[in-house]
Design a protein around this motif. Structure first.
Motif, short mmCIF file in Angstrom:
data_model
loop_
_atom_site.label_atom_id
_atom_site.label_comp_id
_atom_site.label_asym_id
_atom_site.label_seq_id
_atom_site.Cartn_x
_atom_site.Cartn_y
_atom_site.Cartn_z
N ASN A 1 -5.14 0.28 3.42
CA ASN A 1 -3.72 0.39 3.76
C ASN A 1 -3.13 1.70 3.26
N HIS B 1 2.89 -4.32 9.64
CA HIS B 1 2.25 -4.16 10.95
C HIS B 1 0.98 -5.02 11.05
N ILE C 1 -4.29 4.50 5.57
CA ILE C 1 -3.60 4.37 6.85
C ILE C 1 -2.16 4.87 6.74
N ALA C 2 -1.48 4.47 5.66
CA ALA C 2 -0.10 4.89 5.46
C ALA C 2 0.00 6.41 5.36
N VAL D 1 2.75 -0.60 6.61
CA VAL D 1 1.42 -0.87 7.15
C VAL D 1 1.09 -2.35 7.00
N LYS D 2 1.41 -2.93 5.86
CA LYS D 2 1.14 -4.35 5.62
C LYS D 2 1.90 -5.23 6.60
N GLU E 1 3.26 2.23 2.65
CA GLU E 1 2.17 1.26 2.61
C GLU E 1 2.66 -0.14 2.94
N LYS F 1 2.86 2.02 17.32
CA LYS F 1 2.53 2.08 15.90
C LYS F 1 1.49 1.03 15.53
N GLN F 2 1.57 -0.16 16.15
CA GLN F 2 0.57 -1.18 15.89
C GLN F 2 -0.80 -0.74 16.39
N VAL G 1 -2.22 1.69 13.93
CA VAL G 1 -2.71 0.99 12.75
C VAL G 1 -4.05 0.33 13.04
#
Length: 238
Positions: free
Chosen positions: A192, A209, A195-196, A206-207, A203, A178-179, A182
């Motif tokens: 973000n 990560h 990406i989410a 995402v922050k 979201e 997952k990282q 991202v």
């Protein structure tokens, strides 16, 4: 100022206005050659040539949105562009995205330019096709990080010293799937929120990560994440 007429084209900026490329270069020959080459190779953009930032400001204000190619040669001149002129451009109104074009491909200057707000850095060793790809990426909202300027400092990622290609690729194991996902989206300049949406996660996740990625590689911001992970994705085009 050199103006080269171009046909109507479909690519547009945020306000539905056609993108203009401002080629800013004090050397008339290289300025004219680059301007004509861009028009010939990419009729989807208009192109205007300026001898200086001051001339661009005086005559190019009506051409928004704009991608400004600031062309410079030499270490001292490139450092001056990064330290002084990028701040000047950042204060201008309108939707202007800057790409530095230089014969100096020092990784430290690449990072400094991106940190000052440049949306790309093109080395003069690059081909016209690479320059066009960078311009299109920046027009789409991304950030162009040149691979050639980053190769000498791959070790800055903090996961070891000099490495072979296989060792560089194996660094992906330092991140979760997952990282990595991202990082790939972040390297395309996506927010973000986007990406989410694309990765089907919250979201706030995402922050988290991004924060964990920054801690893992000792990056200070999103730009440094893109720069310091350039060697993780073999064949990754930007």
């Amino acid at each position: 100022m050199e103006t080269i007429p171009t046909p109507h084209f479909p690519e547009q900026g945020r306000q539905g206005t056609l993108w203009t490329i401002a080629v800013i270069d004090e050397k008339q020959l290289t300025r004219s050659c680059l301007t004509h080459s861009l028009i010939s190779a990419a009729p989807a953009f208009a192109a205007l040539g300026y001898a200086s930032l001051a001339e661009w400001q005086q005559n190019g204000g009506e051409h928004v949105p704009c991608i400004a190619l600031i062309c410079v040669t030499g270490q001292k001149a490139t450092e001056a562009i990064v330290e002084l002129d990028l701040d000047y451009v950042a204060r201008q109104d309108g939707d202007v995205r800057v790409i530095v074009v230089s014969d100096v491909e020092d990784p430290r200057l690449v990072v400094a330019a991106l940190g000052k707000g440049a949306r790309g850095y093109i080395g003069m060793s690059s081909s016209l096709d690479v320059a066009l790809a960078a311009i299109r990426l920046v027009a789409a909202g991304g950030v162009f990080v040149p691979a050639s300027g980053l190769l000498p400092s791959k070790s800055r990622i903090g996961l070891g010293g000099e490495e072979s290609q296989d060792e560089g690729l194996s660094r992906q194991a330092a991140f979760t799937p997952k990282q990595l996902a991202v990082i790939q989206r972040l390297r395309q300049g996506e927010s973000n929120k986007i990406i989410a949406y694309k990765l089907n996660m919250e979201e706030c996740t995402v922050k988290v990560h991004i924060r964990n990625i920054m801690q893992k590689i000792r990056a200070r911001n999103r730009t440094e994440i893109a720069y310091m992970t350039n060697n993780l994705f073999d064949g990754d085009t930007q």
